[in-house]
Write a protein that holds these residues in place. Sequence first.
Motif, PDB file in Angstrom:
ATOM      1  N   SER A 114       0.310  23.086  12.975  1.00  0.00           N
ATOM      2  CA  SER A 114      -0.076  22.429  14.223  1.00  0.00           C
ATOM      3  C   SER A 114      -1.081  21.317  13.978  1.00  0.00           C
ATOM      4  CB  SER A 114      -0.653  23.460  15.203  1.00  0.00           C
ATOM      5  OG  SER A 114      -1.672  24.236  14.592  1.00  0.00           O
ATOM      6  N   SER A 115      -2.004  21.504  13.030  1.00  0.00           N
ATOM      7  CA  SER A 115      -2.995  20.462  12.746  1.00  0.00           C
ATOM      8  C   SER A 115      -2.340  19.247  12.113  1.00  0.00           C
ATOM      9  CB  SER A 115      -4.092  21.013  11.835  1.00  0.00           C
ATOM     10  OG  SER A 115      -3.568  21.431  10.588  1.00  0.00           O
ATOM     11  N   THR A 116      -1.403  19.465  11.198  1.00  0.00           N
ATOM     12  CA  THR A 116      -0.706  18.342  10.555  1.00  0.00           C
ATOM     13  C   THR A 116       0.080  17.534  11.577  1.00  0.00           C
ATOM     14  OG1 THR A 116      -0.522  19.513   8.442  1.00  0.00           O
ATOM     15  CG2 THR A 116       1.032  17.718   8.829  1.00  0.00           C
ATOM     16  N   LEU A 117       0.820  18.221  12.428  1.00  0.00           N
ATOM     17  CA  LEU A 117       1.616  17.535  13.446  1.00  0.00           C
ATOM     18  C   LEU A 117       0.723  16.737  14.389  1.00  0.00           C
ATOM     19  CD1 LEU A 117       4.338  17.034  14.819  1.00  0.00           C
ATOM     20  CD2 LEU A 117       4.024  19.177  16.082  1.00  0.00           C
ATOM     21  N   THR A 118      -0.383  17.335  14.827  1.00  0.00           N
ATOM     22  CA  THR A 118      -1.289  16.655  15.750  1.00  0.00           C
ATOM     23  C   THR A 118      -1.943  15.444  15.104  1.00  0.00           C
ATOM     24  OG1 THR A 118      -1.752  18.770  16.843  1.00  0.00           O
ATOM     25  CG2 THR A 118      -3.269  16.961  17.276  1.00  0.00           C
ATOM     26  N   ASN A 119      -2.318  15.558  13.836  1.00  0.00           N
ATOM     27  CA  ASN A 119      -2.929  14.419  13.143  1.00  0.00           C
ATOM     28  C   ASN A 119      -1.985  13.229  13.087  1.00  0.00           C
ATOM     29  OD1 ASN A 119      -5.411  15.652  12.586  1.00  0.00           O
ATOM     30  ND2 ASN A 119      -4.614  16.613  10.734  1.00  0.00           N
ATOM     31  N   PHE A 120      -0.716  13.479  12.821  1.00  0.00           N
ATOM     32  CA  PHE A 120       0.249  12.376  12.782  1.00  0.00           C
ATOM     33  C   PHE A 120       0.475  11.787  14.171  1.00  0.00           C
ATOM     34  CE2 PHE A 120       1.433  13.923   8.542  1.00  0.00           C
ATOM     35  CZ  PHE A 120       1.600  12.714   7.879  1.00  0.00           C
ATOM     36  N   ILE A 121       0.449  12.627  15.189  1.00  0.00           N
ATOM     37  CA  ILE A 121       0.576  12.115  16.560  1.00  0.00           C
ATOM     38  C   ILE A 121      -0.593  11.189  16.878  1.00  0.00           C
ATOM     39  CG2 ILE A 121       0.462  12.779  18.993  1.00  0.00           C
ATOM     40  CD1 ILE A 121       2.095  15.259  18.267  1.00  0.00           C
TER      41      ILE A 121
ATOM     42  N   PRO B 289      -8.325  16.583   7.960  1.00  0.00           N
ATOM     43  CA  PRO B 289      -7.143  15.854   8.452  1.00  0.00           C
ATOM     44  C   PRO B 289      -6.234  15.347   7.328  1.00  0.00           C
ATOM     45  CG  PRO B 289      -9.099  15.169   9.645  1.00  0.00           C
ATOM     46  CD  PRO B 289      -9.572  16.044   8.523  1.00  0.00           C
ATOM     47  N   PHE B 290      -4.933  15.630   7.481  1.00  0.00           N
ATOM     48  CA  PHE B 290      -3.844  15.162   6.620  1.00  0.00           C
ATOM     49  C   PHE B 290      -3.821  15.825   5.238  1.00  0.00           C
ATOM     50  CE2 PHE B 290      -4.796  11.528   9.435  1.00  0.00           C
ATOM     51  CZ  PHE B 290      -3.597  11.467  10.094  1.00  0.00           C
ATOM     52  N   ILE B 291      -4.892  16.463   4.812  1.00  0.00           N
ATOM     53  CA  ILE B 291      -4.940  17.040   3.471  1.00  0.00           C
ATOM     54  C   ILE B 291      -4.753  18.547   3.503  1.00  0.00           C
ATOM     55  CG2 ILE B 291      -6.422  17.452   1.467  1.00  0.00           C
ATOM     56  CD1 ILE B 291      -7.564  14.704   1.768  1.00  0.00           C
TER      57      ILE B 291
ATOM     58  N   ILE C  10      -3.228   1.578   8.669  1.00  0.00           N
ATOM     59  CA  ILE C  10      -3.280   2.975   9.130  1.00  0.00           C
ATOM     60  C   ILE C  10      -2.225   3.830   8.433  1.00  0.00           C
ATOM     61  CG2 ILE C  10      -2.882   4.505  11.090  1.00  0.00           C
ATOM     62  CD1 ILE C  10      -5.553   3.261  11.273  1.00  0.00           C
ATOM     63  N   LEU C  11      -0.968   3.400   8.448  1.00  0.00           N
ATOM     64  CA  LEU C  11       0.110   4.191   7.855  1.00  0.00           C
ATOM     65  C   LEU C  11      -0.114   4.432   6.361  1.00  0.00           C
ATOM     66  CD1 LEU C  11       2.824   5.631   7.910  1.00  0.00           C
ATOM     67  CD2 LEU C  11       3.953   3.403   7.722  1.00  0.00           C
ATOM     68  N   PRO C  12      -0.425   3.414   5.544  1.00  0.00           N
ATOM     69  CA  PRO C  12      -0.668   3.690   4.123  1.00  0.00           C
ATOM     70  C   PRO C  12      -1.870   4.602   3.874  1.00  0.00           C
ATOM     71  CG  PRO C  12      -0.230   1.361   4.468  1.00  0.00           C
ATOM     72  CD  PRO C  12      -0.403   1.963   5.813  1.00  0.00           C
ATOM     73  N   THR C  13      -2.931   4.454   4.660  1.00  0.00           N
ATOM     74  CA  THR C  13      -4.105   5.310   4.487  1.00  0.00           C
ATOM     75  C   THR C  13      -3.757   6.765   4.760  1.00  0.00           C
ATOM     76  OG1 THR C  13      -5.550   3.480   5.185  1.00  0.00           O
ATOM     77  CG2 THR C  13      -6.485   5.704   5.203  1.00  0.00           C
ATOM     78  N   VAL C  14      -3.055   6.984   5.858  1.00  0.00           N
ATOM     79  CA  VAL C  14      -2.590   8.334   6.191  1.00  0.00           C
ATOM     80  C   VAL C  14      -1.657   8.849   5.100  1.00  0.00           C
ATOM     81  CG1 VAL C  14      -1.124   9.604   7.795  1.00  0.00           C
ATOM     82  CG2 VAL C  14      -2.917   8.109   8.674  1.00  0.00           C
ATOM     83  N   ALA C  15      -0.794   7.974   4.596  1.00  0.00           N
ATOM     84  CA  ALA C  15       0.166   8.378   3.563  1.00  0.00           C
ATOM     85  C   ALA C  15      -0.539   8.810   2.281  1.00  0.00           C
ATOM     86  CB  ALA C  15       1.131   7.228   3.274  1.00  0.00           C
TER      87      ALA C  15
ATOM     88  N   LEU D 135       0.819  -1.206   0.000  1.00  0.00           N
ATOM     89  CA  LEU D 135       0.000   0.000   0.000  1.00  0.00           C
ATOM     90  C   LEU D 135       0.860   1.267   0.000  1.00  0.00           C
ATOM     91  CD1 LEU D 135      -2.802  -1.101   2.489  1.00  0.00           C
ATOM     92  CD2 LEU D 135      -2.942  -0.945  -0.001  1.00  0.00           C
ATOM     93  N   LEU D 136       2.016   1.218   0.634  1.00  0.00           N
ATOM     94  CA  LEU D 136       2.919   2.372   0.613  1.00  0.00           C
ATOM     95  C   LEU D 136       3.474   2.615  -0.787  1.00  0.00           C
ATOM     96  CD1 LEU D 136       4.933   2.066   3.959  1.00  0.00           C
ATOM     97  CD2 LEU D 136       3.182   3.745   3.367  1.00  0.00           C
ATOM     98  N   ILE D 137       3.684   1.558  -1.534  1.00  0.00           N
ATOM     99  CA  ILE D 137       4.123   1.722  -2.934  1.00  0.00           C
ATOM    100  C   ILE D 137       3.066   2.499  -3.719  1.00  0.00           C
ATOM    101  CG2 ILE D 137       4.599   0.482  -5.080  1.00  0.00           C
ATOM    102  CD1 ILE D 137       5.919  -1.704  -3.378  1.00  0.00           C
ATOM    103  N   LEU D 138       1.792   2.211  -3.452  1.00  0.00           N
ATOM    104  CA  LEU D 138       0.707   2.937  -4.101  1.00  0.00           C
ATOM    105  C   LEU D 138       0.753   4.425  -3.737  1.00  0.00           C
ATOM    106  CD1 LEU D 138      -1.926   2.987  -5.743  1.00  0.00           C
ATOM    107  CD2 LEU D 138      -3.151   2.386  -3.639  1.00  0.00           C
ATOM    108  N   ALA D 139       0.979   4.724  -2.463  1.00  0.00           N
ATOM    109  CA  ALA D 139       1.082   6.125  -2.032  1.00  0.00           C
ATOM    110  C   ALA D 139       2.265   6.805  -2.692  1.00  0.00           C
ATOM    111  CB  ALA D 139       1.207   6.187  -0.512  1.00  0.00           C
ATOM    112  N   ALA D 140       3.387   6.083  -2.806  1.00  0.00           N
ATOM    113  CA  ALA D 140       4.583   6.652  -3.441  1.00  0.00           C
ATOM    114  C   ALA D 140       4.327   6.975  -4.907  1.00  0.00           C
ATOM    115  CB  ALA D 140       5.748   5.676  -3.302  1.00  0.00           C
ATOM    116  N   LEU D 141       3.703   6.050  -5.616  1.00  0.00           N
ATOM    117  CA  LEU D 141       3.403   6.295  -7.030  1.00  0.00           C
ATOM    118  C   LEU D 141       2.439   7.464  -7.193  1.00  0.00           C
ATOM    119  CD1 LEU D 141       2.970   2.607  -8.283  1.00  0.00           C
ATOM    120  CD2 LEU D 141       4.909   4.135  -8.698  1.00  0.00           C
TER     121      LEU D 141
END
Length: 439
Positions: free
Chosen positions: A415-422, A408-410, A73-78, A15-21
């Motif tokens: 501060s919002s980006t940092l908090t979302n990743f936390i 979130p994330f977009i 979770i990580l690929p979805t966020v990515a 799934l991370l490969i998909l995010a990278a592409l």
Amino acid sequence: MVKTVRRFRFIELELLILAALLIVAGFLLITLVSRGEAYWTLSDLSTALAFVGALFVVHLYFTVTRFAGDQVILPTVAILTAVGLVVIRRLELIMSGGDNPLGGIAIRQSLWVLLGIIAMMVVAAKVDLVYRLRRYKYSIAVLGLLLMAALLIPYVGVEINGAKLWYRLGPILFQPSEIVKVLLVIFLASYLDERRELLTSFYRVGPLKLPPLPYLAPMVTMWGLSMLVIVLLKDLGTALLFFAIFLALLYVVTGRGLYIWVLGGMFVAGSYVAYQLFAHVQVRVLAWLNPAFDPYDSSFQIIQSLFALSTGGVFGTGIGYDAPQNMPYVHTDMIFSAIGEELGLIGTIAILALYIVLIYRGFMISMAARHGFYQLLGIGITTIFGVQTFIIIAGDIKLIPLTGVTLPFIAYGGSSTLTNFIMAGLLLGISGARGRDAN
């Protein structure tokens, strides 16, 4: 042999490969469209490549340390973050001329994203430290109140668009409510977990059957004070978010519909009072009910949002082939509408599907957690993601009045980006604390 295979996080890697592409193709496409010729350099993809590199460093760390947490979770966020970086880069290319404040937003956002990825990895690996913090729940609640109350001090809080929500730290604006919402979840999860059985009991006073008010009082007091401060700051979007967190966790613990009706009525009454007191709230409500009443000023934002979504149609105009810059605050409040304009209904449905996956995985992780504190912490964090997504998207499509929360994330925001990743790191840590793979 089976144990060796289980060390590798194959689902996460695929799934991370998909995010990278996605992010590399997106950056390449907007570069070619903006230049109008088939020419690009490696520096045009530097932000995308740095993001991809950071993702695979986290994946490698999880693999080497045999991290047993969720692999979705990580690929979805990515993927969500990749979409955000592509859109923000697109906006920067068309809106960075002269003294436009959007100049350089892509690099600033990418730096916050990289910092957030580091924070997510650390939090996921050290979630047991958060577990220990439950002992200091009252100190955490007081810290959150102080962070919000300090905004009321002259020359400390910065007022923008009628709401005083930011600290100014040199050139950086920091919104304390972003971290306070996490502190609120930790406090509520700690308090409710300790008093779970007491809060589900009732006692009688004559013919009346009353809830355990003495045990509800400290929690309601802390929540009430936070709501009071937020109302004084005129930040009703955050007030709605905090209310949703409080109500969700209280209902999960008690299962009592009475709380929903009583507290829901209190919130509606409070919203009406805020409408009567604050002019900028009245303006937003009027713009929501009748955008035509002031189409060139207070209603201009929502009108442009609706025009953008209608222009996108089903398939969109294509990345780089329309004018999302017509919408005020397009990189924050209106970024979902910008996506709808260029990617169409199909693109917005894909974004909604990603958020549904994130929320679904969050609740599944919470239900599978072995400790009550982790269960409530996960539910609170997932509620934040779900409610915050609903508030901003519903505002963009004129389902509810516009508020000041971010997608979130977009959406752009430090501060919002940092908090979302936390918060994503907390979900990963909770899933890893179960001692088994979520898949």
